[in-house]
Design a protein around this motif. Sequence first.
Motif, PDB file in Angstrom:
ATOM      1  N   UNK A  24      42.257  41.170  36.051  1.00  0.00           N
ATOM      2  CA  UNK A  24      41.042  41.701  35.415  1.00  0.00           C
ATOM      3  C   UNK A  24      39.788  41.481  36.256  1.00  0.00           C
ATOM      4  N   UNK A  25      39.686  40.339  36.889  1.00  0.00           N
ATOM      5  CA  UNK A  25      38.526  40.046  37.727  1.00  0.00           C
ATOM      6  C   UNK A  25      38.515  40.947  38.958  1.00  0.00           C
ATOM      7  N   UNK A  26      39.677  41.136  39.558  1.00  0.00           N
ATOM      8  CA  UNK A  26      39.808  41.989  40.736  1.00  0.00           C
ATOM      9  C   UNK A  26      39.439  43.431  40.391  1.00  0.00           C
ATOM     10  N   UNK A  27      39.946  43.930  39.275  1.00  0.00           N
ATOM     11  CA  UNK A  27      39.654  45.296  38.854  1.00  0.00           C
ATOM     12  C   UNK A  27      38.201  45.511  38.482  1.00  0.00           C
ATOM     13  N   UNK A  28      37.597  44.531  37.823  1.00  0.00           N
ATOM     14  CA  UNK A  28      36.187  44.645  37.446  1.00  0.00           C
ATOM     15  C   UNK A  28      35.290  44.658  38.670  1.00  0.00           C
ATOM     16  N   UNK A  29      35.576  43.812  39.637  1.00  0.00           N
ATOM     17  CA  UNK A  29      34.769  43.792  40.862  1.00  0.00           C
ATOM     18  C   UNK A  29      34.956  45.087  41.650  1.00  0.00           C
ATOM     19  N   UNK A  30      36.180  45.600  41.697  1.00  0.00           N
ATOM     20  CA  UNK A  30      36.414  46.870  42.391  1.00  0.00           C
ATOM     21  C   UNK A  30      35.692  48.015  41.680  1.00  0.00           C
ATOM     22  N   UNK A  31      35.666  47.983  40.348  1.00  0.00           N
ATOM     23  CA  UNK A  31      34.945  49.018  39.591  1.00  0.00           C
ATOM     24  C   UNK A  31      33.447  48.922  39.847  1.00  0.00           C
ATOM     25  N   UNK A  32      32.927  47.705  39.951  1.00  0.00           N
ATOM     26  CA  UNK A  32      31.503  47.538  40.260  1.00  0.00           C
ATOM     27  C   UNK A  32      31.194  48.108  41.646  1.00  0.00           C
ATOM     28  N   UNK A  33      32.092  47.893  42.599  1.00  0.00           N
ATOM     29  CA  UNK A  33      31.914  48.473  43.938  1.00  0.00           C
ATOM     30  C   UNK A  33      31.952  49.986  43.872  1.00  0.00           C
ATOM     31  N   UNK A  34      32.852  50.523  43.063  1.00  0.00           N
ATOM     32  CA  UNK A  34      32.964  51.974  42.949  1.00  0.00           C
ATOM     33  C   UNK A  34      31.693  52.568  42.365  1.00  0.00           C
ATOM     34  N   UNK A  35      31.063  51.843  41.461  1.00  0.00           N
ATOM     35  CA  UNK A  35      29.825  52.368  40.876  1.00  0.00           C
ATOM     36  C   UNK A  35      28.711  52.452  41.907  1.00  0.00           C
ATOM     37  N   UNK A  36      28.821  51.683  42.985  1.00  0.00           N
ATOM     38  CA  UNK A  36      27.795  51.692  44.023  1.00  0.00           C
ATOM     39  C   UNK A  36      28.123  52.677  45.141  1.00  0.00           C
ATOM     40  N   UNK A  37      29.394  52.748  45.551  1.00  0.00           N
ATOM     41  CA  UNK A  37      29.734  53.546  46.739  1.00  0.00           C
ATOM     42  C   UNK A  37      30.248  54.936  46.422  1.00  0.00           C
ATOM     43  N   UNK A  38      30.637  55.213  45.175  1.00  0.00           N
ATOM     44  CA  UNK A  38      31.263  56.486  44.858  1.00  0.00           C
ATOM     45  C   UNK A  38      30.312  57.477  44.214  1.00  0.00           C
TER      46      UNK A  38
END
Length: 184
Positions: A24-38
């Motif tokens: 869950x922590x890995x997925x949440x951090x990846x989603x936060x990155x996606x909100x910035x770079x995508x």
Amino acid sequence: MTVLLGLALLIALGAIGRDARILPFHGTCAAACMSVIGHGAPAMAALILLPVLNGAGWIVLRTHIAWRSGDLRERRATQQAAGIALCAAIGLVLLTALAATPGLPVLICIGIVLSGLCAAALPVPLLQLIGLLCGLNGLLLLGGHTESWPLILGTALVWVGLLALGGWLMPKLAWLRLEGRHHG
């Protein structure tokens, strides 16, 4: 953006040798990155898929804890293998950064995939599965950043397939391991 991407790579490296509690922590951090770079619809799909898939992974695999199984020598050997895999992942990321300049977001996504592949070389099946799932998170990030529907859909299908296979196989592997100790 750079700090968030760096944090995602550190979490991916820290996930090597961990069980499903990291998902869950890995997925949440990846989603936060996606909100910035995508940008666009593929990025939105990846943004939704990352926490959903990782949450489902945690729910399905949370009962299987790798560190409790085995004797002390097996646990130490697994920890040493995780340390070697971590060093290999760091080395591969540095070599990738030196060999090519794809841009920071793509390099971080590649680093997450490479760390997942290095974790898949661990001797414990649960840790291998978690490593592969974390590597697939990197592919989802890459698909969202490059706006590639085939990469996002293919990665999501592989994610679901691996999770279903892991949910079906992990109890059987744990049972075989216990049976082998009693009869061996």
